[in-house]
Design a protein around this motif. Sequence first.
Motif, PDB file in Angstrom:
ATOM      1  N   LEU A 186      53.498   4.915  26.605  1.00 49.90           N
ATOM      2  CA  LEU A 186      54.447   6.013  26.490  1.00 49.90           C
ATOM      3  C   LEU A 186      55.809   5.455  26.884  1.00 49.90           C
ATOM      4  CD1 LEU A 186      52.378   8.940  28.088  1.00 49.90           C
ATOM      5  CD2 LEU A 186      52.769   8.478  25.655  1.00 49.90           C
ATOM      6  N   SER A 187      56.556   5.009  25.895  1.00 48.61           N
ATOM      7  CA  SER A 187      57.827   4.341  26.149  1.00 48.61           C
ATOM      8  C   SER A 187      58.847   4.794  25.122  1.00 48.61           C
ATOM      9  CB  SER A 187      57.658   2.813  26.081  1.00 48.61           C
ATOM     10  OG  SER A 187      58.909   2.178  25.992  1.00 48.61           O
ATOM     11  N   PHE A 188      59.913   5.447  25.600  1.00 47.29           N
ATOM     12  CA  PHE A 188      60.971   5.858  24.683  1.00 47.29           C
ATOM     13  C   PHE A 188      61.707   4.657  24.109  1.00 47.29           C
ATOM     14  CE2 PHE A 188      60.621  10.134  26.544  1.00 47.29           C
ATOM     15  CZ  PHE A 188      60.707  10.893  25.377  1.00 47.29           C
ATOM     16  N   ALA A 189      61.806   3.565  24.870  1.00 50.67           N
ATOM     17  CA  ALA A 189      62.482   2.371  24.357  1.00 50.67           C
ATOM     18  C   ALA A 189      61.747   1.833  23.132  1.00 50.67           C
ATOM     19  CB  ALA A 189      62.572   1.307  25.443  1.00 50.67           C
ATOM     20  N   LEU A 190      60.422   1.721  23.222  1.00 52.42           N
ATOM     21  CA  LEU A 190      59.646   1.223  22.088  1.00 52.42           C
ATOM     22  C   LEU A 190      59.702   2.197  20.921  1.00 52.42           C
ATOM     23  CD1 LEU A 190      56.493  -0.125  23.957  1.00 52.42           C
ATOM     24  CD2 LEU A 190      58.540  -1.375  23.265  1.00 52.42           C
ATOM     25  N   PHE A 191      59.650   3.483  21.221  1.00 50.81           N
ATOM     26  CA  PHE A 191      59.722   4.509  20.185  1.00 50.81           C
ATOM     27  C   PHE A 191      61.059   4.421  19.446  1.00 50.81           C
ATOM     28  CE2 PHE A 191      59.896   8.779  18.417  1.00 50.81           C
ATOM     29  CZ  PHE A 191      58.570   9.031  18.079  1.00 50.81           C
ATOM     30  N   GLY A 192      62.149   4.257  20.214  1.00 51.62           N
ATOM     31  CA  GLY A 192      63.470   4.128  19.602  1.00 51.62           C
ATOM     32  C   GLY A 192      63.598   2.879  18.756  1.00 51.62           C
ATOM     33  N   VAL A 193      63.007   1.777  19.228  1.00 48.67           N
ATOM     34  CA  VAL A 193      63.011   0.542  18.428  1.00 48.67           C
ATOM     35  C   VAL A 193      62.343   0.785  17.082  1.00 48.67           C
ATOM     36  CG1 VAL A 193      62.006  -1.762  18.256  1.00 48.67           C
ATOM     37  CG2 VAL A 193      63.152  -1.068  20.348  1.00 48.67           C
ATOM     38  N   GLY A 194      61.237   1.504  17.091  1.00 52.45           N
ATOM     39  CA  GLY A 194      60.537   1.801  15.848  1.00 52.45           C
ATOM     40  C   GLY A 194      61.414   2.560  14.863  1.00 52.45           C
ATOM     41  N   HIS A 195      62.137   3.552  15.373  1.00 53.96           N
ATOM     42  CA  HIS A 195      63.050   4.308  14.511  1.00 53.96           C
ATOM     43  C   HIS A 195      64.082   3.375  13.878  1.00 53.96           C
ATOM     44  CE1 HIS A 195      65.511   8.140  13.718  1.00 53.96           C
ATOM     45  NE2 HIS A 195      66.227   7.144  13.226  1.00 53.96           N
ATOM     46  N   LEU A 196      64.633   2.453  14.668  1.00 55.17           N
ATOM     47  CA  LEU A 196      65.703   1.592  14.177  1.00 55.17           C
ATOM     48  C   LEU A 196      65.213   0.539  13.180  1.00 55.17           C
ATOM     49  CD1 LEU A 196      67.923   0.973  17.340  1.00 55.17           C
ATOM     50  CD2 LEU A 196      68.182   2.688  15.556  1.00 55.17           C
ATOM     51  N   VAL A 197      64.038  -0.030  13.411  1.00 60.60           N
ATOM     52  CA  VAL A 197      63.591  -1.108  12.504  1.00 60.60           C
ATOM     53  C   VAL A 197      63.113  -0.560  11.171  1.00 60.60           C
ATOM     54  CG1 VAL A 197      62.981  -2.633  14.414  1.00 60.60           C
ATOM     55  CG2 VAL A 197      61.210  -1.184  13.402  1.00 60.60           C
ATOM     56  N   GLY A 198      62.699   0.709  11.124  1.00 57.84           N
ATOM     57  CA  GLY A 198      62.347   1.318   9.853  1.00 57.84           C
ATOM     58  C   GLY A 198      60.875   1.227   9.499  1.00 57.84           C
ATOM     59  N   PRO A 247      53.313   2.174  19.926  1.00 56.91           N
ATOM     60  CA  PRO A 247      54.423   3.130  19.995  1.00 56.91           C
ATOM     61  C   PRO A 247      55.593   2.760  19.089  1.00 56.91           C
ATOM     62  CG  PRO A 247      54.267   1.843  22.027  1.00 56.91           C
ATOM     63  CD  PRO A 247      53.039   1.555  21.241  1.00 56.91           C
ATOM     64  N   THR A 248      55.794   1.465  18.843  1.00 54.86           N
ATOM     65  CA  THR A 248      56.850   1.055  17.921  1.00 54.86           C
ATOM     66  C   THR A 248      56.540   1.541  16.508  1.00 54.86           C
ATOM     67  OG1 THR A 248      57.237  -0.931  19.264  1.00 54.86           O
ATOM     68  CG2 THR A 248      58.150  -0.918  17.048  1.00 54.86           C
ATOM     69  N   ALA A 249      55.286   1.398  16.089  1.00 53.07           N
ATOM     70  CA  ALA A 249      54.884   1.862  14.760  1.00 53.07           C
ATOM     71  C   ALA A 249      55.012   3.382  14.650  1.00 53.07           C
ATOM     72  CB  ALA A 249      53.444   1.422  14.470  1.00 53.07           C
TER      73      ALA A 249
END
Length: 651
Positions: free
Chosen positions: A206-218, A557-559
Amino acid sequence: MATPAPARPIAELTVRGILLGGLITLLFTAANVYLGLKVGLTFATSIPAAVISMALLRFLPNASILENNIVQTIASAAGTLAAIIFVLPGLIMIGWWQGFPFVTTAAITMLGGILGVMFSVPLRRALVIDSPELPYPEGRAAAEVLEVGSGSRAGAAESLQGLWLMIWASIASAGFAILTQMKLAAAEASVWFRAGAGATGISGGLSFALFGVGHLVGISVGAAQFVGLITGWWILLPILTAAHPIAGEPEVWANTVFRADVRFFGAGVIGVAAVWTLIKIAGPVVGGVRSALAASAARRGGEALALTERDLPFGIVLLGSLALLVPIAWLLWDVIAGGPLAGSAALLIGGALVFVLVIGLLIASVCGYMAGLIGASNSPVSAIGILSVLAASLMLAGLFGRDNPPETTQALIAYALIVTGVVFGVATISNDNLQDLKTGQLVGATPWKQQVALVIGVVFGSLVVPPVLNILNTGIGFAGAPGAGPDALAAPQAGLISALAKGVLGGDLNWPMLGYGALAGVGFIVADALLGKLKLLRLPPLAIGIGIYLPMAVILPTALGAVTGWFYDRWADRTADPEKARRMGVLTATGMIVGESLWGVAFAGIVGATGKDSPLAIVGDGFAQPALIGGTVFFIVLTALLYTRTRKVAQ
């Protein structure tokens, strides 16, 4: 008739712009250092830096789009330079350093970065002006943000709205991270089990940083990483654990085999994908360099140039590049002096300087082209670092062999890592510079002023990186380093790069798994090409390799963030202003990353000061189940609130 007053020159490279860029550098460089060590990815800082700049400078007189461009250029260069953490923690992992000496760490970072600026100057005309086929996605997006924010009061208001979105997302992200450190919410959960004769598991964070990275990489990169996760954890791991049975719990069994074998399979995929990328772009890069040389010859012939076409003079670039070799030689001598390699200092330093010049020039061209083609965030810079350390290690192995005393082998590994660190500085900055110079071209900036700003950004970033690394090393540590604790940062690229150097120079590299990974990489390349011909979702082989190499708790979480970002962007495309809606989503995702990352640095300081692994915990292990359920629900609710607010602002 009165003579009209002369027009006031447009502010561009100003003291206040430099100071604001330096201030933003502190935030984004620290955030990128933490994020890179945690997940092996960094985020582009151009757009958020431009938004912050416009929101603040709008209250000052004579602020201009060109001044805002300088601010984002400085912050972008410094934030990008944080990628040096893909190499330097390896010196801790092999036991060469116990901490990060400020002068040496800053020197490695600064010298490589400034050399990257010098190498990329001659490429501006070739790869920015004379290559219209290169989209420069992040450079164009940053230019659009600057144009919108500087063009009207509505644009300025949008910048302020975007800044607040980023602030609220940062607060939510940092707040949730604090709850996980208090043990009131679970940071990670996993289940390990036997799969036939082998073992595997499911792990998520549960990590907002990883979640945000996922949004940015597409969605393309996110889907590719998920394919890598499936390949590594649910196909390879059960097969390999069945072939190498270990007594004990499935968790220990699975993680031991993952670190020893699966990671090197992923490294093989990454290496082949990187080589394939270089082969694909070799022709355009050579053509671009020829164009740059032709343009330089035309300027020497007396061709007049507009302000928007004036780069740093070629003589300064050439002399500056050669002058930088002197402190680089001193740095390398400082590494060798008094050690087992001192007797071969002249050979080692001479070879390294040629290596830095030749490989650095090649890498500057390659990384600049890749950034123009797919964006700085998606450019496989870490793969370039992997190839560089392999080349440096093989060169040293050819000179010294592999049957050396342990202290000589350790010194050779350290030397290979430091030389790679300098080359990696060239790679990271040239990867970012041309993106920034594209932004400057689109908004009418003066190239030489922007190139000076890039050097200033490198200096700022080089001064920030060492203390942040020391805080994280003292407070949390790096996985694989002596004395690393249970919550140590993964530092995946640094671990892989140091392992490759140790394997090549020590003679115990896991060549079989690297070879199998290379064969699989060829298959992934073919599959990606077929998907492109069928006009289906592409699966970049480099992203697949990263998905295999990194722990599942990082990739999952990134995915999920990539899928959420994809749904958000589909919604944005149906709005009255799709570009604005997408920008607001990018700023929210950036806030998610910045908040948790800055808190991670602060928490490392708290751990170092208290000497406790969990200094903020207020409940014990008995609260684990409520923390998992309640934390998951709260994470989902917070995410929904942030995106709901973003959609409202975007409309």
